[in-house]
Structures are given as structure tokens and as C-alpha cells.
Write an enzyme that holds these catalytic residues in place. Structure first.
Site, PDB file in Angstrom:
ATOM      1  N   VAL A 154       5.344  49.547  -2.420  1.00 47.53           N
ATOM      2  CA  VAL A 154       4.703  50.699  -3.056  1.00 47.53           C
ATOM      3  C   VAL A 154       4.365  50.342  -4.501  1.00 47.53           C
ATOM      4  CG1 VAL A 154       4.987  53.071  -3.870  1.00 47.53           C
ATOM      5  CG2 VAL A 154       5.813  52.423  -1.602  1.00 47.53           C
ATOM      6  N   LYS A 155       3.109  50.536  -4.854  1.00 49.41           N
ATOM      7  CA  LYS A 155       2.650  50.410  -6.236  1.00 49.41           C
ATOM      8  C   LYS A 155       2.430  51.824  -6.741  1.00 49.41           C
ATOM      9  CE  LYS A 155      -1.434  48.884  -8.871  1.00 49.41           C
ATOM     10  NZ  LYS A 155      -2.774  48.233  -8.784  1.00 49.41           N
TER      11      LYS A 155
END
Length: 262
Positions: free
Chosen positions: A176-177
Site C-alpha cells: 500500500v502506497k
């Protein structure tokens, strides 16, 4: 990572060699057009790669065009991008490539955008789930870039960021960014996959480096930074500075001085 396929395990380990990574985002052209810093992509890539980042992110078309420069770096393909900054709704971000095309182009992983709180939220979550399903038999990791938006989220704190990051993981994102917020450990503790912080809009470099330092101390697995690297006069030195913060535990003040950055 016990449930991941061997292919995903190998690729994720190649990206996060010591559990952390710096991804240089160079995919902005598909949303912003030829903004400063990426007009001449070959030149920018060469400067960025001099700093030896863990990974770079580009669209499949740009990966194909500049593949000869990318043989020694992990490559993430941005496979959506229909929501441009000049379109009627930039959150209407649909696919521009299949996972198969991205792999053919030379990608080691793929990435898609999610805007929790936007009018297109349901479609975007469905997009992520479908990309995860396509990537699974190919052993390709999927990164979800999660950016909370109005009308639901008019302000963003760690609980809001954790909300979006956790849903992305629940739908199968391997990485996850997302945006940085104070008390970022709330996000990392509630998200069972590596979380990297994004750079967002152009900001003073000391502020960006400090944010990454604090995020790593709070359990983040690194950062995915774009404009604050490629729009700097010395992208290679900014990459080196970030690598020392992420992998070496250096402080932002130390690297600002060491690399004469401002």
C-alpha cells in the site's frame, strides 16, 4: 507472506531486500502531461538511477520505450490513468493496461490508484480486486495507491489513512502506497502488508525527508516519491539521501548536510 505465491514472494523480497524500499515514481505524465522534470524521460531516468533506488515506477509504454535503462532496477508499472488533472473528474481512474501487458513490457509489479471517499470509490475498489485476481496466477505483486478524497474526507488523519490502507489489503493489495499522517504507527499496525508513504505535491525537501524519516520510525516500509525527486536539480543526490534514511536510519538533518541539499 505465507499465503503468497512463490513468484510474489521472490519479487517482493527483491523489492524489500531488508524490509524497506525507495520507489521513485516517474508515472506522472499519464495524469499531468509533460510537467517539468519528465519532459526528457531518458535524461531524468539516468539521473535518478545514478542514485541507485530500489525501484522506479512508469507506465507500460514508458517501460517499453526506455527498457534498456531499466535492466538493473525493480520496475513497477502504473496500469491506470484515465483520470487526468484536466479531466472533469480525476478520480475516474480506469485501467490503461492489463497486467499481462505490463509484464510483457518488463514490469516486476503493478500499481493502481484508489480514492476512498470519492464518487468513484466503488468502481476503484472493484478495479483493484480485478487486478489482484489477474496478477495472482502470474506471481505479480500489486501496489494500491490509496489517497482519501472529498466529498467524504475533507481532512485526513491516521485513522482515515488506516481505513483506506486496510481495505486495500483486504482486497488483496500486496503493498500500500498512501499519504503520511501524524501517528502513522496507527496505519502500519492496522495494515498487514508493507506500507510506503507517498511524496504528494512538491514541498520543501527538508520537509519531505523529515516526513519519510518519521514514517520509517513509525513502521513504514519506505517511500514512493516522485516530483520531490525528479524536479530537484540533483535527483541522484536526493535518491541517495532518501536511501540512507530508509535503509540506514539516517536523520533528515544528516543527509541534508552530507549531500548539500536544499
Amino acid at each position: 507472506m505465507g499465503t503468497l505465491s512463490p513468484g510474489k514472494k521472490i519479487r517482493i523480497k527483491r523489492l524489500f531486500k531488508d524490509g524497506r524500499a525507495l520507489i521513485v515514481a516517474l508515472d506522472h505524465g499519464r495524469r499531468h502531461g509533460p510537467i517539468p522534470g519528465i519532459e526528457d524521460m531518458a535524461s531524468t531516468l539516468e539521473k535518478v538511477l545514478e542514485g541507485r533506488p530500489d525501484a522506479v515506477m512508469l507506465t507500460p509504454a514508458m517501460i517499453q520505450r526506455y527498457h534498456e535503462l531499466l535492466s538493473n532496477v525493480f520496475v513497477v508499472a502504473r496500469i491506470d490513468g484515465t483520470g487526468t488533472t484536466r479531466s472533469q473528474d480525476e478520480t475516474d481512474d480506469r485501467l490503461i493496461s492489463s497486467v499481462v501487458r505490463a509484464v510483457y513490457s518488463g514490469a516486476d509489479a503493478v500499481s493502481v490508484m484508489i480514492y476512498p471517499g470519492s464518487r468513484n470509490e466503488s468502481m476503484l475498489w472493484e478495479k483493484l480486486a480485478r487486478v489482484v485476481e489477474e496478477a495472482e496466477p502470474l506471481g505479480i505483486p500489486v501496489m494500491a495507491e490509496v489517497v482519501p478524497k472529498p466529498p467524504v474526507f475533507t481532512s485526513v488523519d491516521a485513522e482515515v489513512v488506516a481505513y483506506g490502507a486496510r481495505i486495500a489489503a483486504e482486497l488483496g493489495a500486496d503493498i500500500v502506497k498512501t499519504v503520511y499522517a501524524s501517528d502513522f504507527s496507527i496505519v502500519t499496525k492496522k495494515t498487514p502488508v508493507p506500507v510506503v508513504v507517498l511524496g504528494a505535491s512538491k514541498a520543501p525537501l527538508s520537509e519531505v525527508l523529515s516526513k519519510v524519516e518519521e514514517a520509517v520510525k513509525s513502521g513504514a516500509a519506505g517511500a514512493a516519491i516522485g516530483r520531490n525527486i525528479f524536479q530537484h536539480e540533483s535527483p541522484d543526490r536526493v535518491v541517495k539521501a532518501l536511501m540512507e534514511i530508509i535503509h540506514g536510519g539516517a536523520s533528515h538533518l544528516e543527509v541534508l548536510k552530507k549531500y548539500s541539499l536544499s
